[in-house]
Design a protein around this motif. Structure first.
Motif, short mmCIF file in Angstrom:
data_model
loop_
_atom_site.label_atom_id
_atom_site.label_comp_id
_atom_site.label_asym_id
_atom_site.label_seq_id
_atom_site.Cartn_x
_atom_site.Cartn_y
_atom_site.Cartn_z
N ARG A 3 -5.57 -22.41 -4.35
CA ARG A 3 -6.36 -22.93 -4.24
C ARG A 3 -7.59 -22.70 -3.18
O ARG A 3 -8.59 -22.63 -4.24
CB ARG A 3 -5.63 -24.91 -4.17
CG ARG A 3 -7.02 -25.84 -4.37
CD ARG A 3 -6.13 -27.13 -4.67
NE ARG A 3 -7.09 -27.80 -5.04
CZ ARG A 3 -7.22 -28.94 -4.06
NH1 ARG A 3 -7.11 -28.71 -2.13
NH2 ARG A 3 -8.50 -29.32 -3.75
N CYS A 33 -11.36 -25.29 -11.42
CA CYS A 33 -11.57 -25.92 -10.88
C CYS A 33 -11.68 -27.19 -11.26
O CYS A 33 -11.91 -28.52 -9.87
CB CYS A 33 -12.92 -26.01 -10.70
SG CYS A 33 -13.19 -23.97 -9.78
N TYR A 36 -7.93 -28.98 -10.62
CA TYR A 36 -7.73 -29.22 -9.04
C TYR A 36 -8.49 -29.41 -8.11
O TYR A 36 -8.09 -29.23 -7.22
CB TYR A 36 -7.30 -27.23 -8.60
CG TYR A 36 -5.46 -27.02 -9.50
CD1 TYR A 36 -3.94 -27.50 -9.21
CD2 TYR A 36 -6.17 -26.23 -10.22
CE1 TYR A 36 -3.06 -26.98 -9.69
CE2 TYR A 36 -4.51 -25.73 -11.67
CZ TYR A 36 -3.31 -26.41 -10.90
OH TYR A 36 -2.26 -26.13 -11.61
N ILE A 38 -11.27 -29.37 -7.06
CA ILE A 38 -12.03 -27.88 -6.36
C ILE A 38 -13.23 -27.98 -6.73
O ILE A 38 -14.13 -27.79 -7.89
CB ILE A 38 -11.92 -26.61 -6.97
CG1 ILE A 38 -10.29 -26.53 -6.45
CG2 ILE A 38 -12.93 -25.25 -5.90
CD1 ILE A 38 -9.98 -25.19 -6.83
N HIS A 65 -4.09 -32.32 -3.46
CA HIS A 65 -3.38 -30.20 -4.17
C HIS A 65 -3.21 -29.74 -2.80
O HIS A 65 -4.62 -29.74 -2.22
CB HIS A 65 -4.34 -29.94 -4.91
CG HIS A 65 -4.38 -30.82 -6.35
ND1 HIS A 65 -3.61 -30.60 -7.09
CD2 HIS A 65 -5.27 -31.50 -6.94
CE1 HIS A 65 -3.32 -31.06 -8.14
NE2 HIS A 65 -5.42 -32.09 -7.97
N ILE A 71 -2.62 -21.16 -8.29
CA ILE A 71 -4.25 -21.31 -9.15
C ILE A 71 -3.82 -20.35 -11.08
O ILE A 71 -4.00 -18.37 -9.91
CB ILE A 71 -4.72 -21.88 -9.49
CG1 ILE A 71 -5.40 -23.71 -8.98
CG2 ILE A 71 -6.00 -22.21 -10.76
CD1 ILE A 71 -6.13 -23.80 -7.86
#
Length: 97
Positions: A3, A33, A36, A38, A65, A71
């Motif tokens: 990640r 993204c 997770y 991001i 996370h 990922i």
């Protein structure tokens, strides 16, 4: 990739370049993204950087996370919007039910 590695990658170059590099679509990168948590660069980010204007890069939020979470971004099978042979049978079964 982890990640944290995806975060670094997304903030180092445009998603279209990342997608081309890995042979996937930029939407797949964006979906990973989002899944997770991001943060992604906003529209105009790369143009502002190109012209020497200040840009904000948020820190990676690790509440839900871990940065070490692995990922895997895989391209979707087939082409979006295209008919796939199994689709007909699934749709027929739903209509019959």
């Amino acid at each position: 990739m982890t990640r944290a590695e995806l975060y670094d990658l997304v903030w180092s170059k445009p998603m279209t370049e990342i997608a081309r590099q890995y042979g996937i679509r930029d939407q797949h990168v964006a979906q990973a993204c989002d899944a997770y948590e991001i943060a992604r660069p906003r529209a105009g980010h790369w143009q502002r950087m190109e012209h020497g204007k200040p840009v904000e890069t948020p820190a990676l939020d690790n509440k839900n996370h871990s940065p070490e979470t692995i990922i895997v971004i895989e391209p979707a099978l087939g082409k979006p919007g295209r008919f796939h042979p199994g689709d007909y049978h699934d749709a027929a079964k739903r209509r019959a039910a």
